[in-house]
Design a protein around this motif. Structure first.
Motif, PDB file in Angstrom:
ATOM      1  N   ASP A 180       0.799  -1.227   0.000  1.00  0.00           N
ATOM      2  CA  ASP A 180       0.000   0.000   0.000  1.00  0.00           C
ATOM      3  C   ASP A 180       0.829   1.273   0.000  1.00  0.00           C
ATOM      4  O   ASP A 180       0.353   2.316  -0.443  1.00  0.00           O
ATOM      5  CB  ASP A 180      -0.926   0.031   1.219  1.00  0.00           C
ATOM      6  CG  ASP A 180      -2.017  -1.023   1.139  1.00  0.00           C
ATOM      7  OD1 ASP A 180      -2.280  -1.508   0.026  1.00  0.00           O
ATOM      8  OD2 ASP A 180      -2.591  -1.362   2.187  1.00  0.00           O
ATOM      9  N   ASN A 181       2.053   1.214   0.517  1.00  0.00           N
ATOM     10  CA  ASN A 181       2.820   2.445   0.713  1.00  0.00           C
ATOM     11  C   ASN A 181       4.253   2.310   0.217  1.00  0.00           C
ATOM     12  O   ASN A 181       5.168   2.905   0.797  1.00  0.00           O
ATOM     13  CB  ASN A 181       2.817   2.832   2.198  1.00  0.00           C
ATOM     14  CG  ASN A 181       2.957   4.327   2.386  1.00  0.00           C
ATOM     15  OD1 ASN A 181       2.558   5.110   1.533  1.00  0.00           O
ATOM     16  ND2 ASN A 181       3.531   4.735   3.503  1.00  0.00           N
ATOM     17  N   ILE A 182       4.456   1.516  -0.852  1.00  0.00           N
ATOM     18  CA  ILE A 182       5.802   1.327  -1.363  1.00  0.00           C
ATOM     19  C   ILE A 182       5.906   1.781  -2.819  1.00  0.00           C
ATOM     20  O   ILE A 182       4.900   1.942  -3.513  1.00  0.00           O
ATOM     21  CB  ILE A 182       6.274  -0.142  -1.262  1.00  0.00           C
ATOM     22  CG1 ILE A 182       5.419  -1.052  -2.174  1.00  0.00           C
ATOM     23  CG2 ILE A 182       6.245  -0.610   0.173  1.00  0.00           C
ATOM     24  CD1 ILE A 182       5.998  -2.452  -2.306  1.00  0.00           C
ATOM     25  N   LEU A 183       7.120   1.968  -3.247  1.00  0.00           N
ATOM     26  CA  LEU A 183       7.455   2.284  -4.629  1.00  0.00           C
ATOM     27  C   LEU A 183       8.649   1.415  -4.986  1.00  0.00           C
ATOM     28  O   LEU A 183       9.647   1.411  -4.260  1.00  0.00           O
ATOM     29  CB  LEU A 183       7.794   3.774  -4.746  1.00  0.00           C
ATOM     30  CG  LEU A 183       7.987   4.385  -6.131  1.00  0.00           C
ATOM     31  CD1 LEU A 183       7.704   5.889  -6.056  1.00  0.00           C
ATOM     32  CD2 LEU A 183       9.398   4.171  -6.649  1.00  0.00           C
ATOM     33  N   LEU A 184       8.548   0.638  -6.063  1.00  0.00           N
ATOM     34  CA  LEU A 184       9.614  -0.281  -6.469  1.00  0.00           C
ATOM     35  C   LEU A 184      10.528   0.373  -7.492  1.00  0.00           C
ATOM     36  O   LEU A 184      10.059   1.070  -8.398  1.00  0.00           O
ATOM     37  CB  LEU A 184       9.030  -1.556  -7.082  1.00  0.00           C
ATOM     38  CG  LEU A 184       8.364  -2.567  -6.149  1.00  0.00           C
ATOM     39  CD1 LEU A 184       7.778  -3.711  -6.964  1.00  0.00           C
ATOM     40  CD2 LEU A 184       9.356  -3.108  -5.135  1.00  0.00           C
ATOM     41  N   CYS A 185      11.828   0.132  -7.364  1.00  0.00           N
ATOM     42  CA  CYS A 185      12.795   0.641  -8.337  1.00  0.00           C
ATOM     43  C   CYS A 185      13.565  -0.501  -8.978  1.00  0.00           C
ATOM     44  O   CYS A 185      14.227  -1.280  -8.275  1.00  0.00           O
ATOM     45  CB  CYS A 185      13.799   1.581  -7.667  1.00  0.00           C
ATOM     46  SG  CYS A 185      13.207   3.250  -7.449  1.00  0.00           S
ATOM     47  N   HIS A 186      13.487  -0.584 -10.300  1.00  0.00           N
ATOM     48  CA  HIS A 186      14.371  -1.497 -11.003  1.00  0.00           C
ATOM     49  C   HIS A 186      15.802  -0.976 -10.885  1.00  0.00           C
ATOM     50  O   HIS A 186      16.061   0.229 -10.963  1.00  0.00           O
ATOM     51  CB  HIS A 186      13.965  -1.598 -12.471  1.00  0.00           C
ATOM     52  CG  HIS A 186      14.948  -2.340 -13.312  1.00  0.00           C
ATOM     53  ND1 HIS A 186      15.414  -3.597 -12.968  1.00  0.00           N
ATOM     54  CD2 HIS A 186      15.598  -2.003 -14.469  1.00  0.00           C
ATOM     55  CE1 HIS A 186      16.279  -4.001 -13.880  1.00  0.00           C
ATOM     56  NE2 HIS A 186      16.411  -3.051 -14.786  1.00  0.00           N
ATOM     57  N   ALA A 187      16.749  -1.880 -10.696  1.00  0.00           N
ATOM     58  CA  ALA A 187      18.158  -1.484 -10.569  1.00  0.00           C
ATOM     59  C   ALA A 187      19.049  -2.658 -10.927  1.00  0.00           C
ATOM     60  O   ALA A 187      18.673  -3.825 -10.781  1.00  0.00           O
ATOM     61  CB  ALA A 187      18.464  -1.014  -9.145  1.00  0.00           C
ATOM     62  N   THR A 188      20.243  -2.344 -11.395  1.00  0.00           N
ATOM     63  CA  THR A 188      21.314  -3.329 -11.578  1.00  0.00           C
ATOM     64  C   THR A 188      22.472  -2.876 -10.701  1.00  0.00           C
ATOM     65  O   THR A 188      23.004  -1.784 -10.887  1.00  0.00           O
ATOM     66  CB  THR A 188      21.761  -3.402 -13.050  1.00  0.00           C
ATOM     67  OG1 THR A 188      20.646  -3.780 -13.861  1.00  0.00           O
ATOM     68  CG2 THR A 188      22.891  -4.413 -13.224  1.00  0.00           C
ATOM     69  N   SER A 189      22.839  -3.703  -9.742  1.00  0.00           N
ATOM     70  CA  SER A 189      23.780  -3.276  -8.700  1.00  0.00           C
ATOM     71  C   SER A 189      25.241  -3.513  -9.073  1.00  0.00           C
ATOM     72  O   SER A 189      25.986  -4.213  -8.376  1.00  0.00           O
ATOM     73  CB  SER A 189      23.446  -3.974  -7.386  1.00  0.00           C
ATOM     74  OG  SER A 189      22.160  -3.605  -6.955  1.00  0.00           O
ATOM     75  N   THR A 190      25.637  -2.934 -10.189  1.00  0.00           N
ATOM     76  CA  THR A 190      27.038  -2.914 -10.598  1.00  0.00           C
ATOM     77  C   THR A 190      27.426  -1.456 -10.769  1.00  0.00           C
ATOM     78  O   THR A 190      26.622  -0.653 -11.237  1.00  0.00           O
ATOM     79  CB  THR A 190      27.239  -3.647 -11.933  1.00  0.00           C
ATOM     80  OG1 THR A 190      26.570  -4.905 -11.882  1.00  0.00           O
ATOM     81  CG2 THR A 190      28.712  -3.879 -12.205  1.00  0.00           C
ATOM     82  N   TYR A 191      28.648  -1.108 -10.369  1.00  0.00           N
ATOM     83  CA  TYR A 191      29.066   0.302 -10.372  1.00  0.00           C
ATOM     84  C   TYR A 191      30.362   0.465 -11.154  1.00  0.00           C
ATOM     85  O   TYR A 191      31.431   0.168 -10.625  1.00  0.00           O
ATOM     86  CB  TYR A 191      29.269   0.799  -8.938  1.00  0.00           C
ATOM     87  CG  TYR A 191      28.041   0.712  -8.079  1.00  0.00           C
ATOM     88  CD1 TYR A 191      27.263   1.838  -7.840  1.00  0.00           C
ATOM     89  CD2 TYR A 191      27.646  -0.493  -7.501  1.00  0.00           C
ATOM     90  CE1 TYR A 191      26.132   1.772  -7.049  1.00  0.00           C
ATOM     91  CE2 TYR A 191      26.516  -0.572  -6.710  1.00  0.00           C
ATOM     92  CZ  TYR A 191      25.765   0.566  -6.481  1.00  0.00           C
ATOM     93  OH  TYR A 191      24.636   0.487  -5.704  1.00  0.00           O
ATOM     94  N   PRO A 192      30.333   0.960 -12.391  1.00  0.00           N
ATOM     95  CA  PRO A 192      29.132   1.278 -13.166  1.00  0.00           C
ATOM     96  C   PRO A 192      28.554   0.038 -13.826  1.00  0.00           C
ATOM     97  O   PRO A 192      29.263  -0.945 -14.060  1.00  0.00           O
ATOM     98  CB  PRO A 192      29.661   2.271 -14.201  1.00  0.00           C
ATOM     99  CG  PRO A 192      31.087   1.897 -14.395  1.00  0.00           C
ATOM    100  CD  PRO A 192      31.575   1.407 -13.058  1.00  0.00           C
ATOM    101  N   ALA A 193      27.267   0.086 -14.148  1.00  0.00           N
ATOM    102  CA  ALA A 193      26.579  -1.035 -14.786  1.00  0.00           C
ATOM    103  C   ALA A 193      26.732  -0.953 -16.301  1.00  0.00           C
ATOM    104  O   ALA A 193      26.693   0.124 -16.882  1.00  0.00           O
ATOM    105  CB  ALA A 193      25.100  -1.017 -14.410  1.00  0.00           C
TER     106      ALA A 193
END
Length: 304
Positions: A180-193
């Motif tokens: 009800d109170n969330i927002l999902l973020c797509h991400a690739t956890s490589t720096y830099p990706a």
């Protein structure tokens, strides 16, 4: 929860902003620890984000003794301040209440929100001393149920990054947090990706699986074009690491955006929002003169 978010389950409140479909993209400049423990640098990054037109800046908050593995405490590392034990370095780049009070005041003066990614429950309690618009779950913390429950108990909007996570792990985290109170973020956890690992179509996949949750994008790539593509795909929230200079010391600097690039990014996001329109096909008044000049056969009425 506002009336708007109550009427539309895919909208969320972030400070004074409503975020979700058909709303302006909420743009966050992730400062993280790119301040390298320097308050002046942090405030300069706040200024850069405000001047670029960002809606918020984000930090990371850790309790070093909790978040640093015990066997790493005494390991010596090279740092800008000389060689020191890793636990001492973690303290060196961590802001306390005095620094965050200064950040909070400066952000209010600049008219920009700030919030943070707490990495432990003590950090959640610390951040609750401030009227932040949201809390962020770093991708590395998505499987920490204790932290997720602590965040849910605050009643604030929770932004959940999904890098380095399987669909099953994401579903479990959403179950723990509630949808009800969330927002999902797509991400690739490589720096830099790498571009070939960004997989931006996952934005669509998440939207289909979580129809009542706004979907955003947390980018760690170099360049701006792929983040703009995420906006074109419908990302309601965009986050990029920011820095004063990509050559500065720190593991996140190379995957960060400098002030000039940040200004262009926000400008181009707003242009894309305008260009996407409402999806209703129409003949614009500006097309009438070219139509009269160029169309050889007029077929049917112009008005629909």
């Amino acid at each position: 929860m506002t009336l708007a978010t109550a009427l539309h389950p895919r909208l969320r409140t972030l400070g004074s902003r409503i975020v979700g479909p058909d709303r302006p993209v909420y743009v966050v400049g992730e400062i993280g620890i790119n301040h390298n423990g320097g308050l002046d640098t942090a405030l300069a990054l706040v200024d850069a984000a405000a001047e670029a037109g960002c809606d918020a800046v984000k930090f990371q908050k850790r309790t070093p003794e909790i978040c640093t593995p015990r066997d790493q405490w005494a390991v010596e590392r090279d740092t800008p301040w000389g060689r020191m034990a890793y636990i001492d370095y973690r303290h060196r780049v961590e802001f306390g209440e005095a620094e965050y009070r200064a950040i909070d005041e400066h952000c209010r003066e600049r008219g920009i929100d700030w919030f943070a990614s707490p990495w432990d429950t003590e950090s959640v309690a610390f951040l609750e001393k401030f009227d932040v618009p949201a809390h962020k779950v770093a991708s590395a913390c998505l499987t920490d149920d204790e932290l997720l429950r602590s965040l849910r108990a605050t009643g604030r909007t929770i932004v959940l990054s999904t890098g380095m996570s399987t669909p099953r792990q994401i579903r479990h985290a959403v179950e723990v947090l509630g949808s009800d109170n969330i927002l999902l973020c797509h991400a690739t956890s490589t720096y830099p990706a790498k571009a070939e690992e960004l997989n931006l179509r996952v934005i669509n996949t998440l939207r289909e699986e979580y129809p009542n949750v706004p979907i955003g994008y947390s980018g760690h790539e170099t360049g701006l074009q792929t983040t703009l593509a995420a906006v074109a795909l419908g990302a309601a929230f965009v986050e990029r690491h920011i820095t004063l200079d990509r050559a500065m010391w720190g593991s996140d600097q190379a995957a960060s955006v400098e002030p000039g690039g940040l200004t262009r990014l926000v400008r181009d996001i707003r242009t894309i929002e305008t260009a996407l329109g409402d999806g209703v096909k129409r003949v614009y008044d500006s097309e009438l003169a070219p139509m009269r000049k160029l169309r050889r056969v007029m077929g049917g009425p112009v008005a629909v």
